[in-house]
Design a protein around this motif. Structure first.
Motif, short mmCIF file in Angstrom:
data_model
loop_
_atom_site.label_atom_id
_atom_site.label_comp_id
_atom_site.label_asym_id
_atom_site.label_seq_id
_atom_site.Cartn_x
_atom_site.Cartn_y
_atom_site.Cartn_z
N ALA A 76 0.84 -1.20 0.00
CA ALA A 76 0.00 0.00 0.00
C ALA A 76 0.87 1.25 0.00
O ALA A 76 0.59 2.23 -0.71
N ASP A 77 1.96 1.22 0.76
CA ASP A 77 2.88 2.37 0.78
C ASP A 77 3.46 2.63 -0.61
O ASP A 77 3.59 3.77 -1.04
N HIS A 78 3.81 1.56 -1.29
CA HIS A 78 4.38 1.73 -2.64
C HIS A 78 3.34 2.30 -3.60
O HIS A 78 3.66 3.12 -4.46
N LEU A 79 2.10 1.85 -3.46
CA LEU A 79 1.05 2.37 -4.33
C LEU A 79 0.80 3.85 -4.02
O LEU A 79 0.56 4.66 -4.92
N ALA A 80 0.88 4.21 -2.73
CA ALA A 80 0.72 5.63 -2.35
C ALA A 80 1.83 6.46 -2.99
O ALA A 80 1.59 7.54 -3.53
N ALA A 81 3.05 5.92 -2.97
CA ALA A 81 4.18 6.63 -3.59
C ALA A 81 3.97 6.78 -5.09
O ALA A 81 4.29 7.82 -5.68
N MET A 82 3.41 5.75 -5.72
CA MET A 82 3.11 5.83 -7.15
C MET A 82 2.06 6.90 -7.43
O MET A 82 2.13 7.61 -8.44
N SER A 83 1.07 7.00 -6.54
CA SER A 83 0.04 8.05 -6.69
C SER A 83 0.69 9.43 -6.71
O SER A 83 0.32 10.29 -7.51
N VAL A 84 1.66 9.62 -5.81
CA VAL A 84 2.36 10.90 -5.76
C VAL A 84 3.13 11.13 -7.06
O VAL A 84 3.10 12.23 -7.63
N GLN A 85 3.80 10.08 -7.53
CA GLN A 85 4.57 10.22 -8.78
C GLN A 85 3.68 10.67 -9.94
O GLN A 85 4.05 11.57 -10.69
N VAL A 86 2.52 10.03 -10.09
CA VAL A 86 1.69 10.36 -11.25
C VAL A 86 0.95 11.68 -11.04
O VAL A 86 0.61 12.36 -12.02
N ALA A 87 0.70 12.05 -9.78
CA ALA A 87 0.11 13.37 -9.51
C ALA A 87 1.12 14.45 -9.89
O ALA A 87 0.79 15.42 -10.59
N ASP A 88 2.38 14.26 -9.47
CA ASP A 88 3.44 15.22 -9.82
C ASP A 88 3.60 15.31 -11.34
O ASP A 88 3.76 16.40 -11.90
N ALA A 89 3.56 14.15 -11.99
CA ALA A 89 3.75 14.13 -13.45
C ALA A 89 2.65 14.95 -14.14
O ALA A 89 2.93 15.75 -15.03
N MET A 90 1.40 14.76 -13.71
CA MET A 90 0.31 15.48 -14.37
C MET A 90 0.35 16.96 -14.01
O MET A 90 0.01 17.81 -14.85
#
Lengths: 221, 221
Positions: free
Chosen positions: A13-27
């Motif tokens: 879940a932590d890794h998925l949360a980190a991925m959410s941040v990555q794609v939020a930053d990207a957009m």
């Protein structure tokens, strides 16, 4: 075994949360690149996309290991599978941010967007990024109530997206066919991104609580 | 247990093959509805889409049961997960055929496509449907060689799709902005459909052989 399972699930879940941040930053960056005609930001999103792909591969490996070593059943099994689906959607969101960045780069130093539609993209971008950040919050806070605002935010993106079409289709559209094509595809990228974000957030609720909220509608075109 | 696993995996593969046929038929009909301005066919695709969604849910349940009851590991585990991913992509292909059908219905009795671009869509439709039918063949024949033609067929769709953009973007495009927007979105639907078909076929090869061919590129926009 049960304890190991929950520790590993929490890490996933932590890794998925980190991925959410990555794609939020990207957009967020891709939208700024688009609105501010910023080539450097566009390039950054383009080169960072490989990291999102790596993160997805890692999440999948972690989920596979969890399935292979813990052999979860019932709700536990569905939880891990929800995480695998969420990772897939997050990678796709990264791809969509990448498409926005590539559009900004392709037309540089010309702006992709006619001034008349910039506000629509500013708003769609803001809501889309907010949706991605909410998925991170759902995981951190385990606050399912916070996640319920997601669908109404997604409706907002759909509304802007629909309105954008009426603007392009207007007989008075003075910006030519090429701009209309760019705006059409970009609008679709944001709409799909927001849709994936809602689906990720719902799956995150499942990962965090073991309960799945109702599925929303798919894209509206 | 090993034997039960293989019987169940074979059944799952059969269901995925049936889903491939469903979405191939859907895209074939949607393309005819588009080219021949046939409202009845468009309506049929639209009402049939629920069956694709049901088929996906059934495949997923079957895969879940397989995971829960057989707790496969290593290649067997990856095989079942590949089947879950394939079912998701197939459902998405059904959605894309649905979008094409809805576009045909929305403009009826007017044709969506200007005559000048009809041949591109006839060809993209043909190749896209062929790709979906090849995935069924891969499963039935377990003939991996047959699957290798898939990527070159997908390249063909990408080529037509790219060429379509140059046609729309041409300063001489006489069909107006609304037609350009429709053609842009429709082109994208075919391109995405073909891309998913390739990804499904590759996963099918994995389901049938336990070996994954290299991933192709994602969509090219």
């Amino acid at each position: 075994m049960r304890e190991a399972y929950h520790v590993e699930l929490e890490q996933l879940a932590d890794h998925l949360a980190a991925m959410s941040v990555q794609v939020a930053d990207a957009m967020e960056r891709a939208t700024r690149a688009l609105l501010e005609v910023d080539l450097g930001l566009a390039e950054q999103v383009i080169s960072d996309d490989a990291k999102v792909d790596d993160a997805r591969a890692q999440c999948e490996e972690q989920a596979y290991a969890l399935l292979a070593l813990q052999a979860p059943v019932a709700t536990d099994l569905r939880t891990v599978l929800a995480a695998i689906h969420a990772a897939e959607s997050l990678e796709r969101m990264g791809d969509l941010a990448l498409h926005v960045a590539k559009a900004a780069r392709r037309r540089h130093p010309e702006p992709v967007l006619p001034d008349a539609v910039r506000p629509y993209f500013a708003e769609m971008g803001e809501v889309a990024v907010k949706l991605a950040r909410q998925t991170e919050q759902v995981i951190k806070s385990k606050d399912v109530e916070a996640a319920k605002t997601l669908e109404s935010d997604d409706d907002q993106v759909d509304d802007i997206h629909r309105h954008l079409f009426t603007v392009i289709m207007d007989r008075e559209w003075p910006h030519g066919v090429a701009a209309a094509v760019d705006v059409t595809l970009l609008g679709r990228f944001y709409e799909r991104y927001a849709d994936h974000a809602v689906s990720v957030a719902k799956r995150m609720i499942f990962v965090v609580t073991g309960k799945m909220p109702g599925y929303g509608s798919d894209d509206d075109i």
